[in-house]
Design a protein around this motif. Sequence first.
Motif, PDB file in Angstrom:
ATOM      1  N   LYS A  71      29.978 -65.125  54.975  1.00  0.00           N
ATOM      2  CA  LYS A  71      28.920 -64.372  54.635  1.00  0.00           C
ATOM      3  C   LYS A  71      27.324 -64.975  55.114  1.00  0.00           C
ATOM      4  N   GLY A  72      27.268 -66.167  55.479  1.00  0.00           N
ATOM      5  CA  GLY A  72      26.168 -66.798  55.868  1.00  0.00           C
ATOM      6  C   GLY A  72      25.940 -67.788  54.768  1.00  0.00           C
ATOM      7  N   TYR A  73      26.731 -68.144  53.832  1.00  0.00           N
ATOM      8  CA  TYR A  73      26.265 -69.206  52.714  1.00  0.00           C
ATOM      9  C   TYR A  73      26.991 -70.633  53.083  1.00  0.00           C
ATOM     10  N   GLN A  74      26.391 -71.351  52.435  1.00  0.00           N
ATOM     11  CA  GLN A  74      26.815 -72.922  52.447  1.00  0.00           C
ATOM     12  C   GLN A  74      26.823 -73.388  50.881  1.00  0.00           C
ATOM     13  N   ALA A  75      28.006 -74.186  50.624  1.00  0.00           N
ATOM     14  CA  ALA A  75      27.847 -74.787  49.366  1.00  0.00           C
ATOM     15  C   ALA A  75      27.883 -76.165  49.359  1.00  0.00           C
ATOM     16  N   LEU A  76      26.852 -76.645  48.602  1.00  0.00           N
ATOM     17  CA  LEU A  76      26.686 -78.048  48.558  1.00  0.00           C
ATOM     18  C   LEU A  76      27.139 -78.879  47.281  1.00  0.00           C
ATOM     19  N   PHE A  77      27.538 -79.970  47.149  1.00  0.00           N
ATOM     20  CA  PHE A  77      27.514 -80.758  46.122  1.00  0.00           C
ATOM     21  C   PHE A  77      26.433 -81.674  45.827  1.00  0.00           C
ATOM     22  N   LEU A  78      25.380 -81.443  44.970  1.00  0.00           N
ATOM     23  CA  LEU A  78      24.302 -82.286  45.144  1.00  0.00           C
ATOM     24  C   LEU A  78      24.209 -83.260  43.981  1.00  0.00           C
ATOM     25  N   HIS A  79      23.076 -84.151  43.889  1.00  0.00           N
ATOM     26  CA  HIS A  79      22.962 -85.096  42.648  1.00  0.00           C
ATOM     27  C   HIS A  79      21.891 -84.326  41.823  1.00  0.00           C
ATOM     28  N   GLY A  80      21.464 -84.895  40.793  1.00  0.00           N
ATOM     29  CA  GLY A  80      20.430 -84.944  40.032  1.00  0.00           C
ATOM     30  C   GLY A  80      20.407 -83.623  38.936  1.00  0.00           C
ATOM     31  N   GLY A  81      21.780 -83.090  38.733  1.00  0.00           N
ATOM     32  CA  GLY A  81      21.829 -81.957  37.797  1.00  0.00           C
ATOM     33  C   GLY A  81      21.183 -80.701  38.334  1.00  0.00           C
ATOM     34  N   ALA A  82      21.395 -79.777  37.354  1.00  0.00           N
ATOM     35  CA  ALA A  82      20.469 -78.354  37.731  1.00  0.00           C
ATOM     36  C   ALA A  82      19.180 -78.667  37.401  1.00  0.00           C
ATOM     37  N   SER A  83      18.669 -79.717  36.688  1.00  0.00           N
ATOM     38  CA  SER A  83      17.219 -80.005  36.536  1.00  0.00           C
ATOM     39  C   SER A  83      16.681 -80.180  38.000  1.00  0.00           C
ATOM     40  N   LEU A  84      17.074 -80.963  38.845  1.00  0.00           N
ATOM     41  CA  LEU A  84      16.448 -81.135  40.014  1.00  0.00           C
ATOM     42  C   LEU A  84      16.359 -79.904  40.865  1.00  0.00           C
ATOM     43  N   GLU A  85      17.222 -78.989  40.752  1.00  0.00           N
ATOM     44  CA  GLU A  85      17.130 -77.799  41.316  1.00  0.00           C
ATOM     45  C   GLU A  85      15.763 -76.829  40.876  1.00  0.00           C
ATOM     46  N   PHE A  86      15.607 -77.268  39.779  1.00  0.00           N
ATOM     47  CA  PHE A  86      14.165 -76.609  39.221  1.00  0.00           C
ATOM     48  C   PHE A  86      13.067 -76.972  40.159  1.00  0.00           C
ATOM     49  N   LEU A  87      13.276 -78.037  40.728  1.00  0.00           N
ATOM     50  CA  LEU A  87      12.032 -78.272  41.649  1.00  0.00           C
ATOM     51  C   LEU A  87      12.462 -78.108  43.202  1.00  0.00           C
ATOM     52  N   MET A  88      13.852 -78.330  43.595  1.00  0.00           N
ATOM     53  CA  MET A  88      14.238 -77.928  44.970  1.00  0.00           C
ATOM     54  C   MET A  88      13.785 -76.608  45.268  1.00  0.00           C
ATOM     55  N   VAL A  89      14.175 -75.731  44.418  1.00  0.00           N
ATOM     56  CA  VAL A  89      14.204 -74.410  44.808  1.00  0.00           C
ATOM     57  C   VAL A  89      12.705 -74.072  45.213  1.00  0.00           C
ATOM     58  N   PRO A  90      11.602 -74.408  44.392  1.00  0.00           N
ATOM     59  CA  PRO A  90      10.307 -73.868  44.872  1.00  0.00           C
ATOM     60  C   PRO A  90       9.952 -74.879  46.103  1.00  0.00           C
ATOM     61  N   TYR A  91      10.421 -76.299  46.091  1.00  0.00           N
ATOM     62  CA  TYR A  91      10.121 -77.064  47.477  1.00  0.00           C
ATOM     63  C   TYR A  91      10.567 -76.577  48.489  1.00  0.00           C
ATOM     64  N   ASN A  92      11.767 -75.779  48.511  1.00  0.00           N
ATOM     65  CA  ASN A  92      12.263 -75.087  49.795  1.00  0.00           C
ATOM     66  C   ASN A  92      12.110 -73.834  50.108  1.00  0.00           C
ATOM     67  N   LEU A  93      11.333 -72.951  48.873  1.00  0.00           N
ATOM     68  CA  LEU A  93      11.359 -71.482  49.157  1.00  0.00           C
ATOM     69  C   LEU A  93       9.662 -71.230  49.044  1.00  0.00           C
ATOM     70  N   MET A  94       8.958 -71.674  48.010  1.00  0.00           N
ATOM     71  CA  MET A  94       7.743 -71.211  47.771  1.00  0.00           C
ATOM     72  C   MET A  94       6.916 -71.660  48.901  1.00  0.00           C
ATOM     73  N   LYS A  95       6.156 -70.701  49.492  1.00  0.00           N
ATOM     74  CA  LYS A  95       4.947 -71.024  50.640  1.00  0.00           C
ATOM     75  C   LYS A  95       4.141 -71.720  50.130  1.00  0.00           C
ATOM     76  N   THR A  96       3.309 -72.503  50.986  1.00  0.00           N
ATOM     77  CA  THR A  96       2.409 -73.510  50.574  1.00  0.00           C
ATOM     78  C   THR A  96       1.131 -72.402  49.744  1.00  0.00           C
ATOM     79  N   ASP A  97       0.903 -71.137  50.351  1.00  0.00           N
ATOM     80  CA  ASP A  97      -0.082 -70.129  49.838  1.00  0.00           C
ATOM     81  C   ASP A  97       0.762 -68.915  48.869  1.00  0.00           C
ATOM     82  N   GLY A  98       2.015 -69.405  48.796  1.00  0.00           N
ATOM     83  CA  GLY A  98       2.702 -68.191  48.243  1.00  0.00           C
ATOM     84  C   GLY A  98       2.829 -68.098  46.582  1.00  0.00           C
ATOM     85  N   LYS A  99       3.816 -67.542  46.160  1.00  0.00           N
ATOM     86  CA  LYS A  99       4.005 -67.534  44.696  1.00  0.00           C
ATOM     87  C   LYS A  99       5.489 -67.263  44.314  1.00  0.00           C
ATOM     88  N   ALA A 100       5.816 -67.367  43.248  1.00  0.00           N
ATOM     89  CA  ALA A 100       7.314 -67.142  42.675  1.00  0.00           C
ATOM     90  C   ALA A 100       7.151 -66.326  41.410  1.00  0.00           C
TER      91      ALA A 100
END
Length: 367
Positions: A71-100
């Motif tokens: 269904k177009g998904y990828q599963a990853l096993f990363l480091h840094g805990g859920a806490s690192l995802e708190f910043l990876m999510v905006p880094y990857n998804l929030m546009k430079t002039d966007g909002k979340a």
Amino acid sequence: MNTTITMKKHNYSAGPCILPQEVFEKSADAILNFNNSGLSLLEISHRSKDFVAVMDEARDLALELLDLKGKGYQALFLHGGASLEFLMVPYNLMKTDGKAAYLDTGTWASAAIKEAKLFGETVVVASSKDQNYNHIPKGYTVPEDANYFHCTSNNTIFGTQMKSFPNVSIPVVCDMSSDIFSRVLDFSKFDIIYAGAQKNMGPAGTTLVVVKEEILGKSGRVIPSMLDYEKHIKAESMYNTPAVFPVYASLLTLQWLKKLGGIAAVEKLNNAKAELLYNEIDRNPYFKGAANVEDRSNMNAVFLLENEEHASVFDTLWKEAGISGLPGHRSVGGYRASMYNALPIESVQVLVDVMQDFESKVSGMNF
Ligand SMILES: *Cc1c(COP(=O)(O)O)cnc(C)c1O
């Protein structure tokens, strides 16, 4: 060598948490002799055929159990805990002039909000903070011009759980750290799901990230390699040395879950455990639940004594019964019974028996 645990405790730890006994045993075997190779899992190359097979199967099985294969998904096993995802999510998804847009339902949700604010405008669509997060806000509106909506499916500390999710046209990101693989949801409604392994999937040290590929590459940001989901996908979750042991133990847990009948089967068990305990919390006049009934978590049941003066009596009883990990988080107090997938219902019965024993003891006491 005798590694059998004869005095296994009833483990209510909120995380790192109980895992299936067979996962502990098979992991221990793999540390001594992995796949009969004459080598420990801990001393082989992560690029060896045997470990690449572990990573591939873990990624594949995670998607299979979530019904997201093909269904177009990828599963990853990363480091840094859920806490690192708190910043990876905006880094990857929030546009430079966007909002979340974020829903604030607890300590972890607000930690995610704090990181998002470093990247740009962060709209908090609703918050239950002023009532010490004892419920899930409802009836809020998600701005459809936000780059994504972020929520936390289960609030580990306050014992609340989202029973429904808003229908929005923008990407939905969910921190499922403490209830991943515990209940059936239409996981295809989410575009990113992440979960630190140590609540319901494996040991601490790896984080499962499930991401719909088509939402990536649109933020316009230059993303450092280790924080870039696309780089991790391209490298098949081996951009750098993965956490081999946590990934292996997570795979064993996923295999255990599949054998059990998958998420639907474990959900039935989880419902039975939660019902058993909440019924006792509601029936027993010496206890009260902390969260609003309709939002109660089936994973983390938070409850309080009606009279704090009875605490030492209750604490002695549950400790004598072989229960571990019951004290609540300091921000709520009281008790928290975390009933993750691997906790047997027998352990819940032991706690319920202790609560009834406590009732008969204190009802005869004069405080
Ligand atoms: C524990 C927890 C986290 C933090 O996880 P780490 O892996 O320690 O970073 C985040 N979100 C939720 C819901 C949690 O329960």
